[in-house]
Design a protein around this motif. Sequence first.
Motif, short mmCIF file in Angstrom:
data_model
loop_
_atom_site.label_atom_id
_atom_site.label_comp_id
_atom_site.label_asym_id
_atom_site.label_seq_id
_atom_site.Cartn_x
_atom_site.Cartn_y
_atom_site.Cartn_z
N ARG A 1 11.23 12.96 -12.18
CA ARG A 1 11.49 11.52 -12.35
C ARG A 1 10.66 10.96 -13.49
O ARG A 1 11.16 10.17 -14.30
CB ARG A 1 11.16 10.76 -11.07
CG ARG A 1 12.17 10.90 -9.99
CD ARG A 1 11.76 10.12 -8.77
NE ARG A 1 12.74 10.30 -7.70
CZ ARG A 1 12.56 9.89 -6.46
NH1 ARG A 1 11.43 9.30 -6.11
NH2 ARG A 1 13.49 10.08 -5.56
N ALA A 2 9.38 11.35 -13.55
CA ALA A 2 8.50 10.85 -14.61
C ALA A 2 8.97 11.35 -15.98
O ALA A 2 8.89 10.61 -16.97
CB ALA A 2 7.07 11.29 -14.35
N ARG A 3 9.47 12.56 -16.05
CA ARG A 3 10.01 13.09 -17.31
C ARG A 3 11.24 12.30 -17.75
O ARG A 3 11.39 11.98 -18.92
CB ARG A 3 10.38 14.56 -17.16
CG ARG A 3 9.21 15.49 -17.12
CD ARG A 3 9.70 16.89 -16.85
NE ARG A 3 8.64 17.87 -16.87
CZ ARG A 3 8.78 19.11 -16.43
NH1 ARG A 3 9.94 19.52 -15.95
NH2 ARG A 3 7.78 19.95 -16.49
N ALA A 4 12.13 11.99 -16.81
CA ALA A 4 13.35 11.28 -17.14
C ALA A 4 13.06 9.87 -17.65
O ALA A 4 13.77 9.35 -18.51
CB ALA A 4 14.26 11.21 -15.92
N LEU A 5 11.99 9.26 -17.14
CA LEU A 5 11.62 7.92 -17.58
C LEU A 5 10.73 7.91 -18.82
O LEU A 5 10.39 6.87 -19.35
CB LEU A 5 10.88 7.18 -16.45
CG LEU A 5 11.76 6.82 -15.26
CD1 LEU A 5 10.90 6.29 -14.13
CD2 LEU A 5 12.80 5.82 -15.66
#
Length: 71
Positions: free
Chosen positions: A60-64
């Motif tokens: 999730r952090a990578r996608a954001l």
Amino acid sequence: MAEFYRKKKKVCMLCAGKTVSYKDPEILKKYTNEKGKILPRRVTGTCARHQRVVAREIKRARALGLLPFTK
């Protein structure tokens, strides 16, 4: 004669009450290596259930854009 000793079992930090969230990339960096790969359970010491949580939050952090995909 070689002396053998028992290795101390790692304790899952998430079972102990610590939480991880995609909003805090500093904590998530502890669960990735220098290339940006997610570290396995045997290295981090997390249980299977919480390893899945950690992987999901890192993704999730990578996608954001809070964590890089590679370094």
